[in-house]
Design an enzyme around this catalytic site. Structure first.
Site, PDB file in Angstrom:
ATOM      1  N   ARG A  71      34.282  -2.483  16.802  1.00  0.00           N
ATOM      2  CA  ARG A  71      34.623  -3.867  16.486  1.00  0.00           C
ATOM      3  C   ARG A  71      34.647  -4.027  14.968  1.00  0.00           C
ATOM      4  NH1 ARG A  71      31.046  -7.097  17.174  1.00  0.00           N
ATOM      5  NH2 ARG A  71      29.339  -5.783  17.871  1.00  0.00           N
ATOM      6  N   TYR A 199      40.867  -0.714  19.920  1.00  0.00           N
ATOM      7  CA  TYR A 199      39.477  -0.516  20.356  1.00  0.00           C
ATOM      8  C   TYR A 199      39.029  -1.612  21.319  1.00  0.00           C
ATOM      9  CZ  TYR A 199      34.495  -0.419  20.546  1.00  0.00           C
ATOM     10  OH  TYR A 199      33.214  -0.419  21.022  1.00  0.00           O
ATOM     11  N   LYS A 208      34.565  -9.492  24.924  1.00  0.00           N
ATOM     12  CA  LYS A 208      33.847 -10.223  23.873  1.00  0.00           C
ATOM     13  C   LYS A 208      34.615 -11.481  23.438  1.00  0.00           C
ATOM     14  CE  LYS A 208      30.637  -6.990  23.462  1.00  0.00           C
ATOM     15  NZ  LYS A 208      29.291  -7.207  24.040  1.00  0.00           N
ATOM     16  N   HIS A 228      25.157 -13.024  25.866  1.00  0.00           N
ATOM     17  CA  HIS A 228      25.244 -11.566  25.722  1.00  0.00           C
ATOM     18  C   HIS A 228      24.048 -10.943  26.447  1.00  0.00           C
ATOM     19  CE1 HIS A 228      25.680  -8.021  22.650  1.00  0.00           C
ATOM     20  NE2 HIS A 228      26.284  -7.766  23.783  1.00  0.00           N
ATOM     21  N   SER A 250      22.180  -4.454  19.610  1.00  0.00           N
ATOM     22  CA  SER A 250      22.631  -3.096  19.922  1.00  0.00           C
ATOM     23  C   SER A 250      21.510  -2.092  19.665  1.00  0.00           C
ATOM     24  CB  SER A 250      23.866  -2.752  19.103  1.00  0.00           C
ATOM     25  OG  SER A 250      23.564  -2.871  17.737  1.00  0.00           O
ATOM     26  N   ALA A 251      21.611  -0.963  20.350  1.00  0.00           N
ATOM     27  CA  ALA A 251      20.678   0.159  20.192  1.00  0.00           C
ATOM     28  C   ALA A 251      19.284  -0.108  20.745  1.00  0.00           C
ATOM     29  CB  ALA A 251      20.593   0.611  18.736  1.00  0.00           C
ATOM     30  N   CYS A 252      19.177  -1.032  21.704  1.00  0.00           N
ATOM     31  CA  CYS A 252      17.896  -1.277  22.365  1.00  0.00           C
ATOM     32  C   CYS A 252      17.893  -0.772  23.809  1.00  0.00           C
ATOM     33  CB  CYS A 252      17.545  -2.764  22.334  1.00  0.00           C
ATOM     34  SG  CYS A 252      17.065  -3.355  20.701  1.00  0.00           S
ATOM     35  N   GLY A 253      19.014  -0.252  24.292  1.00  0.00           N
ATOM     36  CA  GLY A 253      19.043   0.304  25.643  1.00  0.00           C
ATOM     37  C   GLY A 253      19.275  -0.737  26.731  1.00  0.00           C
ATOM     38  N   LYS A 254      20.164  -1.689  26.452  1.00  0.00           N
ATOM     39  CA  LYS A 254      20.431  -2.758  27.413  1.00  0.00           C
ATOM     40  C   LYS A 254      20.991  -2.213  28.731  1.00  0.00           C
ATOM     41  CE  LYS A 254      23.424  -6.468  26.944  1.00  0.00           C
ATOM     42  NZ  LYS A 254      24.241  -7.231  26.013  1.00  0.00           N
ATOM     43  N   THR A 255      21.965  -1.303  28.616  1.00  0.00           N
ATOM     44  CA  THR A 255      22.548  -0.716  29.836  1.00  0.00           C
ATOM     45  C   THR A 255      21.494   0.087  30.593  1.00  0.00           C
ATOM     46  OG1 THR A 255      24.719  -0.682  28.784  1.00  0.00           O
ATOM     47  CG2 THR A 255      24.433   0.735  30.704  1.00  0.00           C
ATOM     48  N   ASP A 277      26.145  -6.497  30.296  1.00  0.00           N
ATOM     49  CA  ASP A 277      26.541  -6.974  28.963  1.00  0.00           C
ATOM     50  C   ASP A 277      26.658  -8.488  28.828  1.00  0.00           C
ATOM     51  OD1 ASP A 277      27.177  -6.321  26.283  1.00  0.00           O
ATOM     52  OD2 ASP A 277      29.310  -6.614  26.674  1.00  0.00           O
ATOM     53  N   ASN A 367      29.989   5.781  18.580  1.00  0.00           N
ATOM     54  CA  ASN A 367      30.397   4.586  19.345  1.00  0.00           C
ATOM     55  C   ASN A 367      31.426   4.950  20.423  1.00  0.00           C
ATOM     56  OD1 ASN A 367      30.247   1.775  19.870  1.00  0.00           O
ATOM     57  ND2 ASN A 367      32.135   1.416  18.711  1.00  0.00           N
ATOM     58  N   ARG A 369      32.925   5.643  24.087  1.00  0.00           N
ATOM     59  CA  ARG A 369      32.692   4.742  25.229  1.00  0.00           C
ATOM     60  C   ARG A 369      33.139   5.324  26.551  1.00  0.00           C
ATOM     61  NH1 ARG A 369      30.172  -0.380  23.947  1.00  0.00           N
ATOM     62  NH2 ARG A 369      29.809  -0.092  21.723  1.00  0.00           N
ATOM     63  N   GLY A 494      11.780   3.881  32.599  1.00  0.00           N
ATOM     64  CA  GLY A 494      11.360   3.388  33.919  1.00  0.00           C
ATOM     65  C   GLY A 494      10.055   2.604  33.886  1.00  0.00           C
ATOM     66  N   GLU A 495       9.177   2.972  32.944  1.00  0.00           N
ATOM     67  CA  GLU A 495       7.875   2.296  32.879  1.00  0.00           C
ATOM     68  C   GLU A 495       8.011   0.828  32.466  1.00  0.00           C
ATOM     69  OE1 GLU A 495       5.580   3.779  34.247  1.00  0.00           O
ATOM     70  OE2 GLU A 495       5.977   5.935  34.018  1.00  0.00           O
TER      71      GLU A 495
HETATM   72  O1  TSX Z   1      16.888   2.518  26.480  1.00  0.00           O
HETATM   73  C1  TSX Z   1      15.761   2.668  26.057  1.00  0.00           C
HETATM   74  N1  TSX Z   1      14.725   1.976  26.651  1.00  0.00           N
HETATM   75  C2  TSX Z   1      14.997   0.991  27.725  1.00  0.00           C
HETATM   76  C3  TSX Z   1      15.107   1.667  29.012  1.00  0.00           C
HETATM   77  C4  TSX Z   1      15.116   1.064  30.174  1.00  0.00           C
HETATM   78  N2  TSX Z   1      15.531   3.546  25.015  1.00  0.00           N
HETATM   79  C5  TSX Z   1      16.655   4.239  24.335  1.00  0.00           C
HETATM   80  C6  TSX Z   1      17.112   3.401  23.189  1.00  0.00           C
HETATM   81  C7  TSX Z   1      18.393   3.856  22.610  1.00  0.00           C
HETATM   82  C8  TSX Z   1      19.579   3.150  23.189  1.00  0.00           C
HETATM   83  C9  TSX Z   1      14.263   3.737  24.588  1.00  0.00           C
HETATM   84  N3  TSX Z   1      13.792   4.502  23.595  1.00  0.00           N
HETATM   85  C10 TSX Z   1      13.194   3.069  25.181  1.00  0.00           C
HETATM   86  C11 TSX Z   1      13.416   2.170  26.256  1.00  0.00           C
HETATM   87  O2  TSX Z   1      12.495   1.595  26.811  1.00  0.00           O
HETATM   88  N4  TSX Z   1      12.063   3.441  24.528  1.00  0.00           N
HETATM   89  C12 TSX Z   1      12.447   4.308  23.567  1.00  0.00           C
HETATM   90  C13 TSX Z   1      11.544   4.972  22.598  1.00  0.00           C
HETATM   91  C14 TSX Z   1      10.977   6.226  23.226  1.00  0.00           C
HETATM   92  C15 TSX Z   1      11.668   7.415  23.162  1.00  0.00           C
HETATM   93  C16 TSX Z   1      11.116   8.548  23.766  1.00  0.00           C
HETATM   94  C17 TSX Z   1       9.894   8.481  24.417  1.00  0.00           C
HETATM   95  C18 TSX Z   1       9.213   7.284  24.466  1.00  0.00           C
HETATM   96  C19 TSX Z   1       9.767   6.161  23.880  1.00  0.00           C
HETATM   97  N5  TSX Z   1       9.243   9.560  25.013  1.00  0.00           N
HETATM   98  C20 TSX Z   1       9.406  10.861  24.775  1.00  0.00           C
HETATM   99  O3  TSX Z   1      10.162  11.235  23.922  1.00  0.00           O
HETATM  100  C21 TSX Z   1       8.626  11.794  25.636  1.00  0.00           C
HETATM  101 MN    MN Z   2      27.457  -5.984  24.147  1.00  0.00          MN
END
Ligand code: TSX
Ligand code: MN
Length: 585
Positions: A71, A199, A208, A228, A250-255, A277, A367, A369, A494-495
């Protein structure tokens, strides 16, 4: 011959054709045959190439122009009559001047090309919450992606002819010159004009541009929210499903969160995906917020997708997927960093040879896709098709913060929750910006996507409490706390299910919490840590707040919000002052 009974649509298509002068016009019906025809045409002209059809049936690779991979916020404009309506959060251009500038680029741009007319519906065809649009484009790649990402074709056209309303979107890839690239939005006219980029975020106008920027503007006047956000269902071992909507920068693992795989310790629990999204939320008769996902597919970042990080995404993209800007292995399989398949790339995303993983890399653009239909997700929720949407019990905001933000906290009430969303911030990663660890403000993860002044947007969020007396609980999470050595304190992935459970238990009044100045935090006992390998002092660290750090943060939040000037709702000012006072006490 007329192609539609909607005269406004017929007329607009005629005007657009006179401007862009295509050789031919194709009205898309959305059929599988039509999709295959577009794919064959793109295979023939080199826009697409076939991937290994044994390992990746019906999967294709598209390589974009290397200057057209993301974008372009600097070329994305909100063209309202007055500048203040677009707000300091947007780049504004006066509508008449904007039309003039971009129409000069569209003039004759489709000569020698086919103009596709793509009717689409954002949301289930039968849902009163859905909205339609028509995208006109000269890109078969865009049409194929729209087929996967939206309800596209005849069914959408039928709805448009019944309802009469649609968003007009005009797109041309043009000459892909970065200096002649504009993504213009005209919310007052319900129209979009996008020139010079192929793109996804710039060219798939339903996503978007329509479902966030135009829809957010419409949602304000109609009393709903276009956000969003992912939407997930969480089913407990007794079979009861609750729904959560969550917004992350972005980069927080939303998907990843939207498709979460419960850990070994949580046999009998299940997460299902409604969307990854965008969420459209509207109060129902019972006062609850009901959400639909306006999309029908995933346009996700490929690198980092592995069976470990996101098993369900990994499975979603093993068939019928368009890959954009990934690398290729010697077996002609798609390759990306973090695939963890044991393969090695031989060609990078630009089509250049690689002799090893590190030579001439990265193999996949950061980036790059995948475009995949939602139903290939093993945990796809059929509730995605529910015309009434799903009832949302919790809204979760989040950010990537090495320090400061605890694992989870709950807002004290709706207005405080709006402050929590408005104060969102996240640290940048190398993939997104090249600059690592810089804190960026990104209210409700909507900074690039709100189609009007953020001050008015915050006011609209606050006003939802007048429209509903049964709003979701509001929470903030942070999976990314680290110690001084850079080690992550929370295992994440997963935790995170444990954290979702605490939030829903809070909504039900079943989980204990400690009241702090910033909101309610879990007690060490109320968060289920059974079978979890986490040290007591790490847990203590992520379940507590540092008052001095938070005083500085609230100062920064206050200064940021005040930058919106006199339009900032007084109620939001009261909220941050309240937190500041509590922190000082
Ligand atoms: O997506 C992530 N989530 C959400 C998952 C449901 N990520 C990846 C972020 C990049 C897009 C994460 N990264 C998450 C998370 O909860 N936590 C982390 C940080 C992390 C990375 C590795 C480990 C622990 C935490 N563990 C080992 O490396 C063993
Ligand atoms: Mn988005």
């Amino acid at each position: 011959m007329s192609n539609t009974s909607n005269t406004a649509l017929e007329q607009w298509i005629k005007e657009v054709a006179e401007l862009t002068k295509p050789d031919r016009i194709v009205w898309c019906n959305g059929s599988q045959d039509e999709y295959q025809g577009l794919v064959d045409e793109m295979l023939a002209n080199g826009t697409l190439s076939k991937l290994n059809q044994d390992d990746y049936p019906n999967c294709y690779l598209h390589r974009s122009d290397p200057r057209d991979v993301a974008r372009v916020e600097g070329a994305t404009m909100i063209c309202t009559k007055t500048e203040i309506d677009a707000g300091p959060n947007n780049i504004w251009m006066e509508p008449t001047a904007a039309h003039e500038k971009i129409d000069a680029m569209f003039d004759g741009c489709m000569q020698g090309r086919t103009m596709y007319v793509v009717p689409y519906c954002m949301g289930p065809i039968a849902s009163p919450l859905s909205r339609c649009g028509v995208e006109v484009t000269d890109s078969p790649y865009v049409v194929a992606n729209m087929k996967i990402m939206t309800r596209m074709g005849q069914s959408a056209l039928n709805r448009i002819e019944k309802e009469g309303n649609f968003v007009k979107g005009l797109h041309s890839t043009g000459e892909l010159d970065p200096d002649r690239r504009f993504i213009m939005h005209f919310p007052e006219e319900l129209s979009i004009k996008s020139y010079g980029s192929g793109y996804g975020g710039n060219a798939l106008l339903g996503k978007k541009c329509h479902a966030l920027r135009i829809a957010s503007y419409q949602a304000r006047s109609e009393g709903w929210l276009a956000e969003h956000m992912l939407i997930l269902g969480l089913t407990n071992p007794e079979g009861v499903t609750r729904y959560v909507a969550a917004a992350f920068p972005s980069a927080c693992g939303k998907t990843n969160l939207a498709m979460l795989v419960p850990p070994e310790s949580h046999k009998g629990w299940k997460v299902s995906t409604i969307g990854d999204d965008i969420a459209w939320l509207q109060p129902g008769k019972d006062g609850k917020l009901y959400a639909i996902n306006p999309e029908a597919g995933f346009f996700g970042v490929v690198p980092g997708t592995s069976p470990k990080t996101n098993y369900n995404a990994y499975k979603s993209i093993e068939q019928d997927t368009i890959f954009t800007n990934v690398g290729v292995t010697a077996d002609n399989n798609p390759y990306w960093e973090g695939k963890e398949s044991g393969e090695t790339p031989v060609i990078n995303w630009k089509g250049e040879p690689m002799t090893s993983e590190t030579d001439n890399g990265p193999a996949a653009h950061p980036n790059s896709r995948f475009t995949a239909h939602a139903t290939y997700n093993p945990v796809y929720s059929p509730e995605s098709e529910n015309p009434g949407g799903v009832p949302i019990d919790a809204i979760i905001f989040g950010g990537r913060r090495r320090e400061l933000a605890p694992l989870i906290y709950e807002a004290k009430d709706w207005a405080h929750g709006v402050l929590v969303g408005a104060g969102m911030a996240s640290e940048t990663t190398a993939a997104a910006t090249g600059q690592v660890g810089v804190v960026r403000r990104d209210p409700m993860a909507m900074k690039p996507f709100c189609g009007y002044n953020f001050a008015d947007y915050f006011g609209h969020w606050l006003s939802m409490s007048e429209k509903s007396d049964n709003l979701p609980g509001v929470f903030h999470v942070n999976w990314f706390r680290r110690d001084e050595d850079g080690r992550f304190l929370w295992p994440g992935f997963g935790e995170n299910l444990r954290v979702l459970r605490w939030a829903l238990d809070r909504v039900d009044g079943k989980a204990d919490a400690v009241e702090t100045a910033i909101g309610y935090l879990p007690t060490a006992e109320s968060l289920d840590t059974n079978d979890l390998d986490i040290a007591a002092d790490d847990l203590e660290a992520i379940l507590s707040i540092d008052k001095n750090q938070w005083a500085a943060e609230m100062q920064a939040v206050g200064e940021y919000l005040e930058s919106y000037g006199e339009r900032l709702p007084a109620a939001l000012r009261d909220e941050y002052k309240k937190v500041q006072a509590a922190l000082a006490a």
